[in-house]
Design a protein around this motif. Structure first.
Motif, PDB file in Angstrom:
ATOM      1  N   ASP A 131       0.821  -1.215   0.000  1.00  0.00           N
ATOM      2  CA  ASP A 131       0.000   0.000   0.000  1.00  0.00           C
ATOM      3  C   ASP A 131       0.854   1.264   0.000  1.00  0.00           C
ATOM      4  OD1 ASP A 131      -2.232  -1.514  -0.089  1.00  0.00           O
ATOM      5  OD2 ASP A 131      -2.929  -1.098   1.939  1.00  0.00           O
ATOM      6  N   PHE A 132       2.116   1.124   0.418  1.00  0.00           N
ATOM      7  CA  PHE A 132       3.067   2.227   0.323  1.00  0.00           C
ATOM      8  C   PHE A 132       4.301   1.722  -0.412  1.00  0.00           C
ATOM      9  CE2 PHE A 132       0.526   3.406   3.992  1.00  0.00           C
ATOM     10  CZ  PHE A 132       0.356   4.779   3.839  1.00  0.00           C
ATOM     11  N   GLY A 133       4.668   2.408  -1.475  1.00  0.00           N
ATOM     12  CA  GLY A 133       5.892   2.042  -2.182  1.00  0.00           C
ATOM     13  C   GLY A 133       7.042   2.917  -1.718  1.00  0.00           C
ATOM     14  N   THR A 134       8.220   2.333  -1.529  1.00  0.00           N
ATOM     15  CA  THR A 134       9.388   3.094  -1.083  1.00  0.00           C
ATOM     16  C   THR A 134      10.597   2.731  -1.926  1.00  0.00           C
ATOM     17  OG1 THR A 134       9.956   1.399   0.571  1.00  0.00           O
ATOM     18  CG2 THR A 134       8.554   3.220   1.298  1.00  0.00           C
ATOM     19  N   THR A 135      11.580   3.601  -1.894  1.00  0.00           N
ATOM     20  CA  THR A 135      12.788   3.373  -2.681  1.00  0.00           C
ATOM     21  C   THR A 135      13.729   2.370  -2.027  1.00  0.00           C
ATOM     22  OG1 THR A 135      13.813   5.288  -1.601  1.00  0.00           O
ATOM     23  CG2 THR A 135      12.718   5.655  -3.727  1.00  0.00           C
ATOM     24  N   GLY A 136      13.540   2.106  -0.745  1.00  0.00           N
ATOM     25  CA  GLY A 136      14.399   1.178  -0.035  1.00  0.00           C
ATOM     26  C   GLY A 136      13.644  -0.038   0.465  1.00  0.00           C
ATOM     27  N   PRO A 137      14.366  -1.059   0.974  1.00  0.00           N
ATOM     28  CA  PRO A 137      13.712  -2.266   1.496  1.00  0.00           C
ATOM     29  C   PRO A 137      13.031  -2.000   2.831  1.00  0.00           C
ATOM     30  CG  PRO A 137      16.068  -2.369   1.899  1.00  0.00           C
ATOM     31  CD  PRO A 137      15.834  -1.134   1.070  1.00  0.00           C
ATOM     32  N   LYS A 138      12.006  -2.798   3.104  1.00  0.00           N
ATOM     33  CA  LYS A 138      11.293  -2.728   4.379  1.00  0.00           C
ATOM     34  C   LYS A 138      10.801  -1.312   4.697  1.00  0.00           C
ATOM     35  CE  LYS A 138      13.706  -6.712   6.347  1.00  0.00           C
ATOM     36  NZ  LYS A 138      14.528  -7.221   7.476  1.00  0.00           N
ATOM     37  N   LEU A 139      10.232  -0.673   3.682  1.00  0.00           N
ATOM     38  CA  LEU A 139       9.610   0.639   3.815  1.00  0.00           C
ATOM     39  C   LEU A 139      10.592   1.735   4.218  1.00  0.00           C
ATOM     40  CD1 LEU A 139       6.324  -0.461   5.581  1.00  0.00           C
ATOM     41  CD2 LEU A 139       6.614   0.159   3.194  1.00  0.00           C
ATOM     42  N   THR A 140      11.837   1.586   3.818  1.00  0.00           N
ATOM     43  CA  THR A 140      12.829   2.624   4.065  1.00  0.00           C
ATOM     44  C   THR A 140      12.994   3.458   2.796  1.00  0.00           C
ATOM     45  OG1 THR A 140      14.639   1.159   3.409  1.00  0.00           O
ATOM     46  CG2 THR A 140      14.060   1.225   5.755  1.00  0.00           C
ATOM     47  N   GLY A 141      13.547   4.633   2.953  1.00  0.00           N
ATOM     48  CA  GLY A 141      13.752   5.501   1.804  1.00  0.00           C
ATOM     49  C   GLY A 141      12.543   6.381   1.543  1.00  0.00           C
ATOM     50  N   ASN A 142      12.500   6.958   0.355  1.00  0.00           N
ATOM     51  CA  ASN A 142      11.422   7.867  -0.011  1.00  0.00           C
ATOM     52  C   ASN A 142      10.166   7.104  -0.418  1.00  0.00           C
ATOM     53  OD1 ASN A 142      13.141  10.105   0.335  1.00  0.00           O
ATOM     54  ND2 ASN A 142      13.924   9.891  -1.759  1.00  0.00           N
ATOM     55  N   ILE A 143       9.013   7.671  -0.114  1.00  0.00           N
ATOM     56  CA  ILE A 143       7.737   7.084  -0.527  1.00  0.00           C
ATOM     57  C   ILE A 143       7.491   7.431  -1.997  1.00  0.00           C
ATOM     58  CG2 ILE A 143       5.231   7.143  -0.205  1.00  0.00           C
ATOM     59  CD1 ILE A 143       5.692   7.623   2.739  1.00  0.00           C
ATOM     60  N   THR A 144       7.246   6.424  -2.820  1.00  0.00           N
ATOM     61  CA  THR A 144       7.064   6.632  -4.262  1.00  0.00           C
ATOM     62  C   THR A 144       5.598   6.601  -4.675  1.00  0.00           C
ATOM     63  OG1 THR A 144       7.400   4.249  -4.609  1.00  0.00           O
ATOM     64  CG2 THR A 144       9.322   5.691  -4.829  1.00  0.00           C
ATOM     65  N   TYR A 145       4.786   5.885  -3.924  1.00  0.00           N
ATOM     66  CA  TYR A 145       3.353   5.863  -4.245  1.00  0.00           C
ATOM     67  C   TYR A 145       2.547   5.476  -3.012  1.00  0.00           C
ATOM     68  CZ  TYR A 145       3.419   0.710  -4.382  1.00  0.00           C
ATOM     69  OH  TYR A 145       3.548  -0.617  -4.047  1.00  0.00           O
ATOM     70  N   VAL A 146       1.252   5.792  -3.061  1.00  0.00           N
ATOM     71  CA  VAL A 146       0.295   5.412  -2.012  1.00  0.00           C
ATOM     72  C   VAL A 146      -0.868   4.713  -2.688  1.00  0.00           C
ATOM     73  CG1 VAL A 146      -1.344   6.253  -0.290  1.00  0.00           C
ATOM     74  CG2 VAL A 146       0.905   7.338  -0.491  1.00  0.00           C
ATOM     75  N   ARG A 147      -1.258   3.563  -2.150  1.00  0.00           N
ATOM     76  CA  ARG A 147      -2.354   2.791  -2.733  1.00  0.00           C
ATOM     77  C   ARG A 147      -3.424   2.529  -1.681  1.00  0.00           C
ATOM     78  NH1 ARG A 147      -0.998  -3.195  -4.531  1.00  0.00           N
ATOM     79  NH2 ARG A 147      -1.080  -3.438  -2.253  1.00  0.00           N
ATOM     80  N   ALA A 148      -4.691   2.692  -2.080  1.00  0.00           N
ATOM     81  CA  ALA A 148      -5.812   2.429  -1.174  1.00  0.00           C
ATOM     82  C   ALA A 148      -6.784   1.490  -1.861  1.00  0.00           C
ATOM     83  CB  ALA A 148      -6.506   3.730  -0.793  1.00  0.00           C
ATOM     84  N   ALA A 149      -7.017   0.333  -1.266  1.00  0.00           N
ATOM     85  CA  ALA A 149      -7.939  -0.658  -1.827  1.00  0.00           C
ATOM     86  C   ALA A 149      -9.318  -0.467  -1.227  1.00  0.00           C
ATOM     87  CB  ALA A 149      -7.432  -2.072  -1.548  1.00  0.00           C
ATOM     88  N   MET A 150     -10.295  -0.152  -2.064  1.00  0.00           N
ATOM     89  CA  MET A 150     -11.672   0.080  -1.635  1.00  0.00           C
ATOM     90  C   MET A 150     -12.531  -1.113  -2.049  1.00  0.00           C
ATOM     91  SD  MET A 150     -11.159   3.166  -0.460  1.00  0.00           S
ATOM     92  CE  MET A 150     -12.751   3.974  -0.248  1.00  0.00           C
ATOM     93  N   ARG A 151     -13.106  -1.784  -1.075  1.00  0.00           N
ATOM     94  CA  ARG A 151     -13.966  -2.927  -1.370  1.00  0.00           C
ATOM     95  C   ARG A 151     -15.398  -2.427  -1.579  1.00  0.00           C
ATOM     96  NH1 ARG A 151     -12.313  -7.950  -0.764  1.00  0.00           N
ATOM     97  NH2 ARG A 151     -10.647  -7.243   0.634  1.00  0.00           N
ATOM     98  N   LEU A 152     -16.038  -2.916  -2.639  1.00  0.00           N
ATOM     99  CA  LEU A 152     -17.383  -2.460  -2.999  1.00  0.00           C
ATOM    100  C   LEU A 152     -18.427  -3.513  -2.664  1.00  0.00           C
ATOM    101  CD1 LEU A 152     -16.728  -0.939  -6.553  1.00  0.00           C
ATOM    102  CD2 LEU A 152     -16.116  -0.032  -4.308  1.00  0.00           C
ATOM    103  N   ASN A 153     -19.632  -3.049  -2.429  1.00  0.00           N
ATOM    104  CA  ASN A 153     -20.741  -3.976  -2.208  1.00  0.00           C
ATOM    105  C   ASN A 153     -21.339  -4.355  -3.574  1.00  0.00           C
ATOM    106  OD1 ASN A 153     -22.344  -5.504  -0.442  1.00  0.00           O
ATOM    107  ND2 ASN A 153     -24.012  -4.032  -0.611  1.00  0.00           N
TER     108      ASN A 153
END
Length: 249
Positions: A131-153
């Motif tokens: 859900d968060f992309g980073t330039t380094g391993p294990k969520l280290t480094g700069n954040i490159t993207y943010v993802r939100a999964a929306m479940r629909l009825n």
């Protein structure tokens, strides 16, 4: 009569609705949530403009995406809030996305990466991985993207034409938000259900076009050899009736 979905209290004149019904006259049928494993999931992504063509699609990152700015974080939170508040989008109100958990009320600003790492460390949930992309391993480094999964009825097993109606509503919503988005904060919508829907519609359209072309060619060939418009039309009608019968229509 409480719409036949409740019992009228003679003393007060008010309706006591049966299960799954609500409203003053019990005329509103409550929506029953679809099962989690068969619900459509729409992913909203910030920081990625699209994907490259080819067998292995690679993300094309938005160079002006600024996830550490309060304006960007507040905008993402507002889009998610609007999505949940619009009945036509049919979003589940829970569970919350990882971004809504990490940024619950006020923006985190430059401290966002620290909160992201803390969230993953404390939650231990694998469902939020990616859900968060980073330039380094294990969520280290700069954040490159943010993802939100929306479940629909909405059932993902619906036919392609039914799913297309929901897709159009979401596409309009995303277009509306992108017209208002700050620079670099446009949202990209993806969904496996939408991809499958488009594929099925493409197959249907191609099949209909091929069948129509075949019918026209048969009509012309018969007309050339018999020189009888009546015979040609009857033959085409018979072919259509046979096909309709085989399809069970």
């Amino acid at each position: 009569n409480c719409s036949g979905a409740g019992r009228c209290d003679g003393a007060t004149g008010e309706c006591e609705c049966y299960s799954d019904y609500s409203g003053e006259d019990c005329s509103v049928k409550d929506e029953v949530p679809v099962a989690k494993n068969v619900a459509v999931v729409v992913q909203l992504v910030w920081g990625i403009r699209g994907y490259t063509d080819g067998q292995v699609a690679k993300p094309v990152y938005e160079e002006y995406f600024r996830p550490l700015e309060n304006e960007t974080q507040a905008w993402i939170a507002s889009v998610l809030k609007k999505a949940r508040s619009r009945p036509a989008l049919r979003c589940w109100q829970a569970p919350k996305t990882s971004f809504e958990i990490v940024v619950p009320d006020t923006p985190r600003g430059p401290e966002l990466p620290g909160y992201v790492q803390l969230f993953y460390t404390s939650s231990g949930s694998q469902s939020y991985i990616g859900d968060f992309g980073t330039t380094g391993p294990k969520l280290t480094g700069n954040i490159t993207y943010v993802r939100a999964a929306m479940r629909l009825n909405v059932l993902k097993t619906l036919g392609p034409t039914d799913l297309e109606e929901h897709y159009r509503v979401w596409a309009a919503f995303v277009e509306e938000q992108n017209e208002l988005a700050p620079r670099g904060a446009r949202v990209l919508m993806t969904s496996e259900s939408w991809v499958l829907m488009a594929l099925q519609i493409g197959i249907i359209d191609s099949t209909v076009m091929t069948f129509g072309t075949a019918v026209v060619l048969n009509f012309l060939i018969i007309l050339v050899f018999t020189r009888s418009l009546t015979v040609s039309l009857i033959t085409v009608v018979v072919i259509l009736l046979v096909v309709v019968t085989l399809l069970g229509a």
